[in-house]
Structures are given as C-alpha cells and as structure tokens.
Design an enzyme around this catalytic site. Structure first.
Site, short mmCIF file in Angstrom:
data_model
loop_
_atom_site.label_atom_id
_atom_site.label_comp_id
_atom_site.label_asym_id
_atom_site.label_seq_id
_atom_site.Cartn_x
_atom_site.Cartn_y
_atom_site.Cartn_z
N PHE A 255 88.16 48.16 -40.57
CA PHE A 255 87.53 47.61 -39.37
C PHE A 255 88.51 47.29 -38.26
CE2 PHE A 255 83.05 46.96 -38.89
CZ PHE A 255 82.59 47.50 -40.08
N CYS A 266 72.41 45.56 -36.59
CA CYS A 266 72.87 44.27 -37.12
C CYS A 266 73.86 43.52 -36.24
CB CYS A 266 73.45 44.47 -38.51
SG CYS A 266 72.20 44.98 -39.69
N1 NAD Z 1 69.76 47.95 -41.53
C1 NAD Z 1 70.83 47.41 -42.09
O1 NAD Z 1 71.87 48.04 -42.24
C2 NAD Z 1 70.80 45.98 -42.56
C3 NAD Z 1 71.83 45.51 -43.40
C4 NAD Z 1 71.79 44.21 -43.85
C5 NAD Z 1 70.76 43.37 -43.44
N2 NAD Z 1 69.78 43.83 -42.62
C6 NAD Z 1 68.69 42.91 -42.26
O2 NAD Z 1 67.56 43.23 -43.06
C7 NAD Z 1 66.35 43.05 -42.31
C8 NAD Z 1 65.57 44.35 -42.28
O3 NAD Z 1 66.34 45.31 -41.59
P1 NAD Z 1 65.95 46.85 -41.59
O4 NAD Z 1 67.05 47.56 -40.89
O5 NAD Z 1 65.56 47.27 -42.94
O6 NAD Z 1 64.65 46.79 -40.65
P2 NAD Z 1 63.54 47.94 -40.41
O7 NAD Z 1 63.03 47.71 -39.05
O8 NAD Z 1 64.10 49.26 -40.79
O9 NAD Z 1 62.39 47.56 -41.48
C9 NAD Z 1 61.57 46.45 -41.40
C10 NAD Z 1 60.21 46.83 -41.94
O10 NAD Z 1 59.41 45.65 -42.08
C11 NAD Z 1 58.06 46.03 -41.82
N3 NAD Z 1 57.25 44.81 -41.59
C12 NAD Z 1 57.22 43.98 -40.52
N4 NAD Z 1 56.35 42.97 -40.73
C13 NAD Z 1 55.84 43.15 -41.97
C14 NAD Z 1 54.90 42.41 -42.76
N5 NAD Z 1 54.35 41.29 -42.32
N6 NAD Z 1 54.59 42.89 -43.97
C15 NAD Z 1 55.15 44.03 -44.43
N7 NAD Z 1 56.05 44.76 -43.73
C16 NAD Z 1 56.39 44.32 -42.52
C17 NAD Z 1 58.17 46.95 -40.64
O11 NAD Z 1 57.02 47.76 -40.49
C18 NAD Z 1 59.43 47.76 -41.02
O12 NAD Z 1 59.09 48.94 -41.72
C19 NAD Z 1 66.78 42.52 -40.96
O13 NAD Z 1 66.76 41.12 -40.98
C20 NAD Z 1 68.21 43.01 -40.85
O14 NAD Z 1 68.99 42.21 -39.99
C21 NAD Z 1 69.77 45.11 -42.19
#
Ligand code: NAD
Length: 437
Positions: A255, A266
């Site tokens: 990094f 993120c």
């Molecule tokens: N993407 C990453 O690399 C990563 C890594 C670590 C942590 N995170 C964290 O994890 C969380 C999710 O991130 P992501 O990238 O997977 O998001 P994303 O947007 O890819 O997925 C979220 C999903 O949740 C669904 N959703 C929303 N409301 C809902 C409900 N009430 N019931 C069921 N499904 C519902 C949405 O339709 C969507 O498909 C966030 O808080 C993010 O900060 C993400």
C-alpha cells in the site's frame, strides 16, 4: 448448520458461497429480484475471480439457495448475516436505512432465538440500534424471544475475495454473549483449523476496527501521492523512495503505490463516514480530512499532465483509457477515478476511447454511449493522440508497443499506475510521463 446472508452483493455473495463451500446450508437473500432470478439461473451478477464455479458447485449441491424473502427462511436459520449496502448519506455519514430495514424484518418475523451479525461496514453504535429496532418489533408483537447481535466486519478485497474469505489474515468479531461467541467460533473454525485467527472483542471496538483499517490504508495512499507529487517537483523518483522506505519493517512494502487516487466502494465512503462520526462526537479527524483532500486532487493528476502536453488545447483530441474499474480484477466502478477523468475529457472536447477487460458493461450502464467502447486494447488506441493507463490489469503490462506506435496518431503515454519504464518507453519513441518521477 443453517444461516441466512441478507444482501447478495460483493460481500454477501462471497460470504454465502464460502460458508456453503465448507458445508453450511446458506440462503442468500436480496430485495433485488432481478439479481436473485439471475443467480437462480446460475448467472453471477458480478465479476470476481473463481466465484462463478463456486456458486454453481454449491447451488448444485443444494447448500446454496437464493430468495427475495427473508421472512420465508427465518424459521430455518439460527444465524443471520447482514451484508447490505451502507452508502454515504448526503452529509457523508453512513446511510443505515438498509441495515435497520433488515433488523425490522427480523423483529417482525422471528419465532425463536437468532444471532444477528452485521457484516456491513457500520459506525460505532449501529449494533445497539439494530438491537433496539428488533426489540421494538418484538414488543409490538407482545412476544419475548431471545436474540443476540454481533459485529463481524469484512476485510475481503475485491479481485481476491474468495481467497481472502477462505484464508483470512484475521477475523474480527464483536460479541456480548457467550452463546454468540460459541456460534461464531463454530462458523469460523473450519476456515482456520490450524491457526484460529478470530479476534473477539466488544462490539464498538469491532465496528471501529473496520473504519480504522480502511482509513489507515487510504492514508498510506494519500501520503504516497503527496510524496510523489513533491518528488516530481524536486527531481526525485518516487519508485526509489518507495523501495527505500518499504524495506523498513516498521513501514512495510504494501500500500505504498502512488497513482491517480483511491476509489471503490469502501475507502471514499468509509473515510467520509469516520470523519462524520468524529464530528458527531465533537472531535475532528484532521489527518483524514487531509487524506480526502489529497485524494480529490490526485484524481486530476493525469488530466493536468495531458493539458501540459497540449498546452491546454484538448478540443478534438482523441484520448484512450486503458482500464475503467477502480482496481484490477473487478468490474466495480464505484468512485472509480476513471469516471472523473472521462468527465473532464468530455468537457474539454475530447473524443474518448476506452477498454477494460471486465468493466465495459458496467461503464456503459453508468455513462451510456458518450465514449467509444473498444473491442480490445489495440482497437482502443486507434488514431489516439494519447494513451492513458488507468487500471493496472495484467494484460496491459507488456503490450506490443510496435503495434500501438503504428495505430496511434501521436505517441504519448501517460501512466497513472507507474507500470512502464520511462527509459524503455522513450527508447521506443514515446513521450512518457507517470506519477512521481
Ligand atoms: N465491496 C467490498 O469490497 C467490501 C469489503 C468490505 C466491506 N464492505 C461493506 O459491506 C457492505 C456491502 O457492500 P457490497 O459491496 O457487498 O454492496 P453491494 O451494493 O454490492 O450489495 C448490497 C446488496 O444489498 C441488497 N439490499 C439492500 N437492502 C436490502 C434488504 N433490505 N434486504 C435484502 N437485500 C438488500 C442490495 O440489493 C444489494 O444487492 C457495505 O457496508 C460495504 O461497506 C464491502
């Protein structure tokens, strides 16, 4: 063991699939019916190396199911992971509406003990809110049912998500009961048979750990971008400086890469949210504010170099972008620096040709046909006045420069990720510039 994962995005789908892989019976829930329908048909909505085979294998073995209805699977499962999105609100704080909506559904429909684990990145105090919402719904129903809440922030990296989940550096779990700790131990033990790297702690510390980790990583990037910019001014080479400092074990090599700013789903939102949490608690995160400011400026670094090349006159120039996703091995374009750059180029009157190995349809979905979507990396450079390297996908590392030289109108290469050698590029007859040299 039977569990549900609510939110079938990057985190939820990987989490669910990896738990299914070790034998857990998993139901993935999402309110997006299109997503669930395609998953049921075996079509994976995201690009993540190795995920498709794993989803198909576990679906076939009936360990992995998909549904839009959380209530329909609630009676079957003991543990519910919530991995829904927590996008930034207008003021930069994390929008918890999805997290709390999940909690409300659980409170309305649960009939026996549940452990509710928040995997989404959420500010300190969220588990308390989740508990309160569930309790409120139980009270409305006039029932008394035991439940626990826990925090289990996710540290996977898109592009390497499966291996990060299957063999994590560590797993952070915030719990407040022995029962919850036992359940979480049972679930994570199979991933960590030889070296149980689960760090149990109180819930607020677990919630804070995720923000502290992402903020630290974002800080390293902005710090190096600042150093790189100064290197350019004073005639130093940031790559040399990076090797020089990275060999210090207190600093480490990871990094420390300068570039065109961090993006993704993120870092930008988590840095903002932590600044906001501090503000709401009467404290100012001075370092993180500077981290954000440097990052915003850095997204324009390549555009400024381009302007210099053409003395500010970019009208009618054809510019090629190699790479669109915010980093290699993913199709994720959330907060991608490429989007900022495309916007600037179009506003300056440029024609933009783009190519990315995975994110072309995602880019099209976001910005439509305002740029030309090339069939491959060589089609992208046809008649281009400048080639800009935006995302360091492997296939861009050793291209056929002889072909590119013939195809381009002018031989200018601006390298936003420092993957080419200046001397070599100049010997090949290109005008070359990168970050921090
Ligand atoms: N993407 C990453 O690399 C990563 C890594 C670590 C942590 N995170 C964290 O994890 C969380 C999710 O991130 P992501 O990238 O997977 O998001 P994303 O947007 O890819 O997925 C979220 C999903 O949740 C669904 N959703 C929303 N409301 C809902 C409900 N009430 N019931 C069921 N499904 C519902 C949405 O339709 C969507 O498909 C966030 O808080 C993010 O900060 C993400």
């Amino acid at each position: 063991m039977k569990i549900a994962i609510v939110g079938t995005g990057y985190v939820g789908l990987v989490t669910g699939t990896c738990f299914a892989e070790i034998g857990v019976s998993v139901t993935c829930v999402d309110t997006n019916s299109e997503k669930i329908e395609s998953l049921k048909k075996g079509v994976i909505p995201i690009y993540e190396n190795g995920l498709e085979e794993m989803v198909l294998r576990n679906t076939k073995a009936k360990r992995l199911k998909f549904t839009t209805s959380l209530e329909s699977c609630l009676d079957e499962v003991e543990v519910i992971f919530s991995a829904v999105g927590t996008p930034p609100d207008e003021d930069g704080s994390a929008d918890l509406s999805y997290v709390l909506a999940v909690a409300r559904t659980i409170g309305r429909h649960m009939n026996q003990y549940k452990l509710i684990v928040t995997k989404s990145t959420v500010p300190v105090g969220t588990a308390r809110k989740v508990r309160a919402v569930i309790q409120e719904e139980l009270d409305k129903r006039g029932v008394q049912i035991k439940f626990d809440v826990a925090s289990n922030p996710e540290f996977l990296k898109e592009g390497n998500a499966i291996s990060d989940f299957m063999s994590p550096d560590r797993v952070v779990v915030g719990v407040e009961s022995e029962r919850a700790e036992k359940l979480m131990t049972k679930l994570y033990k199979p991933f960590l048979l030889n070296n149980f790297r689960v760090i149990f702690m109180d819930i607020p510390s677990a919630e804070m750990t995720k923000y502290a980790a992402n903020s630290m990583l974002a800080t390293r990037i902005s710090f190096m971008n600042d150093i790189a910019n100064l290197c350019e001014i004073v005639g130093a080479d940031v790559n040399m400086v990076r090797s020089g400092i990275g060999s210090d074990t207190r600093i480490g090599r990871k990094f420390l890469y300068p570039g065109i700013g961090y993006g993704g789903s993120c870092f930008p939102k988590d840095v903002k949210a932590l600044i906001k949490t501090a503000e709401q608690n009467g404290y100012e995160m001075r370092v993180l504010k500077a981290v954000e400011e440097v990052n915003e400026l850095q997204k324009s670094a390549l555009f400024e170099k381009l302007q210099k090349q053409f003395q500010g006159d970019l009208k009618g120039k054809t510019i090629t972008l190699w790479g669109l996703s915010f980093k290699p091995e993913t199709d994720d374009m959330r907060e991608a620096p490429a989007l900022v750059l495309i916007d600037k180029l179009l506003n300056a009157g440029c024609q933009v040709r783009v190519y990315d190995p995975a994110a072309m349809s995602e880019c099209k979905r976001r910005i439509g046909d305002v740029v030309y979507y090339a069939t491959d990396m060589y089609d992208a450079v046809l008649d281009a006045d400048t080639l800009m390297l935006i995302t360091e996908w492997k296939e861009f590392r050793l291209p056929s420069w002889a072909v590119i030289k013939k195809a381009m109108a002018k031989r200018i290469v601006l390298d936003g990720r420092n993957i080419y050698e200046k001397k070599e590029m100049e010997e090949l007859g290109f005008v070359y510039s990168c970050i921090g040299k």
